[in-house]
Design a protein around this motif. Structure first.
Motif, mmCIF file in Angstrom:
data_model
loop_
_atom_site.group_PDB
_atom_site.id
_atom_site.type_symbol
_atom_site.label_atom_id
_atom_site.label_comp_id
_atom_site.label_asym_id
_atom_site.label_seq_id
_atom_site.Cartn_x
_atom_site.Cartn_y
_atom_site.Cartn_z
ATOM 1 N N ILE A 133 9.628 -32.675 3.013
ATOM 2 C CA ILE A 133 9.924 -31.467 2.246
ATOM 3 C C ILE A 133 9.343 -30.270 2.983
ATOM 4 C CG2 ILE A 133 9.599 -30.233 0.065
ATOM 5 C CD1 ILE A 133 9.304 -32.934 -1.294
ATOM 6 N N THR A 134 10.206 -29.328 3.374
ATOM 7 C CA THR A 134 9.702 -28.124 4.031
ATOM 8 C C THR A 134 8.978 -27.259 2.999
ATOM 9 O OG1 THR A 134 11.888 -27.090 3.738
ATOM 10 C CG2 THR A 134 11.403 -28.061 5.895
ATOM 11 N N LEU A 135 7.913 -26.624 3.461
ATOM 12 C CA LEU A 135 7.076 -25.819 2.580
ATOM 13 C C LEU A 135 7.091 -24.354 3.009
ATOM 14 C CD1 LEU A 135 3.948 -28.176 2.393
ATOM 15 C CD2 LEU A 135 5.881 -28.091 0.807
ATOM 16 N N ARG A 136 6.934 -23.472 2.043
ATOM 17 C CA ARG A 136 6.861 -22.050 2.343
ATOM 18 C C ARG A 136 5.471 -21.696 2.879
ATOM 19 N NH1 ARG A 136 10.001 -22.280 -2.413
ATOM 20 N NH2 ARG A 136 12.048 -21.334 -2.100
ATOM 21 N N TYR A 137 5.430 -20.638 3.660
ATOM 22 C CA TYR A 137 4.155 -20.090 4.111
ATOM 23 C C TYR A 137 3.593 -19.194 3.007
ATOM 24 C CZ TYR A 137 5.090 -21.699 8.876
ATOM 25 O OH TYR A 137 5.318 -22.472 9.984
ATOM 26 N N PRO A 138 2.276 -18.987 2.981
ATOM 27 C CA PRO A 138 1.684 -18.137 1.930
ATOM 28 C C PRO A 138 2.311 -16.748 1.847
ATOM 29 C CG PRO A 138 -0.034 -19.339 3.082
ATOM 30 C CD PRO A 138 1.249 -19.620 3.825
ATOM 31 N N TYR A 139 2.697 -16.156 2.999
ATOM 32 C CA TYR A 139 3.260 -14.801 2.951
ATOM 33 C C TYR A 139 4.641 -14.767 2.293
ATOM 34 C CZ TYR A 139 6.208 -15.930 7.050
ATOM 35 O OH TYR A 139 7.129 -16.484 7.893
ATOM 36 N N GLU A 140 5.265 -15.948 2.099
ATOM 37 C CA GLU A 140 6.578 -16.010 1.445
ATOM 38 C C GLU A 140 6.468 -16.129 -0.070
ATOM 39 O OE1 GLU A 140 9.700 -18.288 4.039
ATOM 40 O OE2 GLU A 140 7.808 -19.395 4.180
ATOM 41 N N VAL A 141 5.270 -16.393 -0.561
ATOM 42 C CA VAL A 141 5.071 -16.592 -1.998
ATOM 43 C C VAL A 141 4.501 -15.319 -2.616
ATOM 44 C CG1 VAL A 141 3.876 -17.948 -3.770
ATOM 45 C CG2 VAL A 141 4.702 -19.070 -1.683
ATOM 46 N N ARG A 142 5.197 -14.775 -3.590
ATOM 47 C CA ARG A 142 4.747 -13.547 -4.238
ATOM 48 C C ARG A 142 3.587 -13.821 -5.197
ATOM 49 N NH1 ARG A 142 10.712 -11.004 -5.733
ATOM 50 N NH2 ARG A 142 11.267 -10.392 -3.600
ATOM 51 N N LYS A 143 2.745 -12.834 -5.391
ATOM 52 C CA LYS A 143 1.599 -12.981 -6.277
ATOM 53 C C LYS A 143 2.049 -12.981 -7.727
ATOM 54 C CE LYS A 143 -1.698 -10.683 -3.189
ATOM 55 N NZ LYS A 143 -2.585 -9.502 -3.019
ATOM 56 N N GLN A 144 1.623 -13.993 -8.472
ATOM 57 C CA GLN A 144 2.042 -14.084 -9.869
ATOM 58 C C GLN A 144 1.442 -12.967 -10.717
ATOM 59 O OE1 GLN A 144 0.641 -18.084 -10.537
ATOM 60 N NE2 GLN A 144 -1.159 -17.384 -11.640
ATOM 61 N N SER A 145 0.289 -12.440 -10.294
ATOM 62 C CA SER A 145 -0.352 -11.364 -11.062
ATOM 63 C C SER A 145 0.528 -10.119 -11.132
ATOM 64 C CB SER A 145 -1.703 -11.015 -10.441
ATOM 65 O OG SER A 145 -1.549 -10.617 -9.093
ATOM 66 N N ASP A 146 1.392 -9.928 -10.112
ATOM 67 C CA ASP A 146 2.293 -8.770 -10.117
ATOM 68 C C ASP A 146 3.285 -8.845 -11.278
ATOM 69 O OD1 ASP A 146 1.013 -7.928 -7.849
ATOM 70 O OD2 ASP A 146 2.590 -8.582 -6.463
ATOM 71 N N PHE A 188 2.713 -11.150 -14.178
ATOM 72 C CA PHE A 188 2.101 -11.585 -15.438
ATOM 73 C C PHE A 188 1.016 -10.642 -15.949
ATOM 74 C CE2 PHE A 188 2.912 -16.187 -13.813
ATOM 75 C CZ PHE A 188 4.272 -16.021 -14.058
ATOM 76 N N GLU A 189 0.639 -9.673 -15.138
ATOM 77 C CA GLU A 189 -0.509 -8.827 -15.471
ATOM 78 C C GLU A 189 -0.329 -8.069 -16.774
ATOM 79 O OE1 GLU A 189 -3.614 -6.213 -12.819
ATOM 80 O OE2 GLU A 189 -1.474 -5.951 -12.421
ATOM 81 N N ASP A 190 0.898 -7.638 -17.050
ATOM 82 C CA ASP A 190 1.141 -6.808 -18.245
ATOM 83 C C ASP A 190 1.417 -7.629 -19.501
ATOM 84 O OD1 ASP A 190 0.800 -4.541 -16.722
ATOM 85 O OD2 ASP A 190 2.930 -4.376 -16.222
ATOM 86 N N ILE A 191 1.388 -8.963 -19.392
ATOM 87 C CA ILE A 191 1.626 -9.802 -20.575
ATOM 88 C C ILE A 191 0.385 -9.753 -21.466
ATOM 89 C CG2 ILE A 191 2.091 -12.133 -21.421
ATOM 90 C CD1 ILE A 191 3.550 -12.692 -18.806
ATOM 91 N N LYS A 192 0.569 -9.440 -22.726
ATOM 92 C CA LYS A 192 -0.556 -9.309 -23.658
ATOM 93 C C LYS A 192 -1.120 -10.676 -24.035
ATOM 94 C CE LYS A 192 1.233 -5.036 -25.714
ATOM 95 N NZ LYS A 192 1.757 -4.421 -26.949
ATOM 96 N N ASP A 193 -2.400 -10.730 -24.317
ATOM 97 C CA ASP A 193 -3.047 -11.957 -24.802
ATOM 98 C C ASP A 193 -2.760 -12.095 -26.294
ATOM 99 O OD1 ASP A 193 -4.139 -12.666 -22.351
ATOM 100 O OD2 ASP A 193 -5.885 -11.375 -22.648
ATOM 101 N N GLU A 194 -1.734 -12.886 -26.609
ATOM 102 C CA GLU A 194 -1.341 -13.074 -28.009
ATOM 103 C C GLU A 194 -2.117 -14.246 -28.616
ATOM 104 O OE1 GLU A 194 0.657 -11.411 -29.932
ATOM 105 O OE2 GLU A 194 1.776 -10.112 -28.559
ATOM 106 N N LYS A 195 -2.628 -14.042 -29.833
ATOM 107 C CA LYS A 195 -3.270 -15.136 -30.554
ATOM 108 C C LYS A 195 -2.200 -15.898 -31.318
ATOM 109 C CE LYS A 195 -6.985 -16.254 -33.757
ATOM 110 N NZ LYS A 195 -8.015 -15.734 -34.687
#
Length: 289
Positions: free
Chosen positions: A165-178, A180-187
């Motif tokens: 299985i070929t794998l992506r390099y780290p520079y090809e993977v976008r940061k998830q924080s970009d 998910f950062e604005d998602i509110k912490d819902e109880k």
């Protein structure tokens, strides 16, 4: 007869090596594909390679690659210059390390390939490397060069062969924080979670890919069949949308809907064996007569 190899070379574990053939494990060939046509004439559209400035046709032999360093300014590269890059791994997959499969994040997974010995010579070495990987219960990490690029490849034992299985390099993977950062912490209230978990329980099953249906592909086939027969094509009705706006009400309604689906599934399951028995009984009766 084995499919034609996409890449041929050598697999190497320290001083042990063997010739291998690598073939794509998946295919898009069976999917319906379209050509672009001139609506007025019905003729196929042909794409020509032309000089952007002069508009003249350019022969394939006169086309080279260029990297744009400034607007309209390029570093030109000949095929021979590109061939000189990464020669060390050009025709060899050298196993560099072994890692637990669970540590490979799904984001890094790209394309799967089947790997088999290339000819009878080296089959024992192939088996030795395959079984070493299998016994360790890990995946082997190496590098391979194709499509003018060097790829990281993870190897694991699969049946009598291997899967890479070929794998992506780290520079090809976008940061998830970009994202998910604005998602509110819902109880999440316990009663809502309990209802959601109940719905999940009704949908629990085993992974059976043969049950997957490409409904869009089936609809395309039906559309083409109708067009070929000259039948009228009608736009399907839009699905009715639920009027439930309260989340708790939506969860309760979902449980009712899923319960109804389960009953229908059970009824279908109950009828199937009887149909098969009837079919076998009829067949036995036919042979007896």
């Amino acid at each position: 007869m084995a499919p034609r190899a996409y890449w041929k070379g050598y697999l190497k574990l320290s001083l042990v090596s063997c010739p291998i053939a690598l073939c794509p494990a998946t295919s898009e060939r069976e999917k319906i594909s379209f050509h672009q046509l001139n609506k007025k004439t019905g003729h196929r559209i042909r794409y020509r390679k032309v000089d952007a400035e002069t508009g003249h046709d350019v022969e394939s032999s006169d086309i080279i690659k260029g990297y744009e360093v400034a607007k309209g300014e390029y570093i030109e590269l000949d095929p021979e210059e590109l061939e000189a890059v990464a020669l060390e791994s050009k025709r060899t997959i050298e196993i560099e390390e072994f890692v637990p499969k669970a540590q490979i994040d799904e984001l890094y997974i790209r394309d799967p390939y089947y790997i088999a010995p290339d000819g009878e010579v080296g089959q024992q070495a192939f088996a030795v490397i395959r079984e070493a990987i299998r016994k360790e219960g890990m995946v082997a990490i190496g590098k391979v060069v194709f499509t003018s690029r060097e790829h990281i490849i993870a190897l694991e034992a699969r049946d009598k062969g291997m899967m890479g299985i070929t794998l992506r390099y780290p520079y090809e993977v976008r940061k998830q924080s970009d994202y998910f950062e604005d998602i509110k912490d819902e109880k999440v209230p316990k009663d809502m979670l309990d209802l959601a978990l109940h719905i999940v329980g009704t949908k629990r099953g085993d992974f059976e890919p043969e049950k997957f249906e490409d409904q869009y592909e089936d609809a395309l086939k039906e559309l083409l069949s109708k067009k070929q027969k000259g039948e009228k094509i009608e736009r399907p009705r839009e699905p009715t949308r639920s009027n439930v706006v309260n989340l708790m009400d939506a969860l309760r309604e979902s449980i009712k809907a899923e319960s109804g689906n389960e009953r229908r599934k059970l009824r279908r399951t109950e009828h199937r064996p009887a149909t098969k028995r009837a079919g076998r009984s009829a067949a036995r009766h036919k042979r007896a007569s």
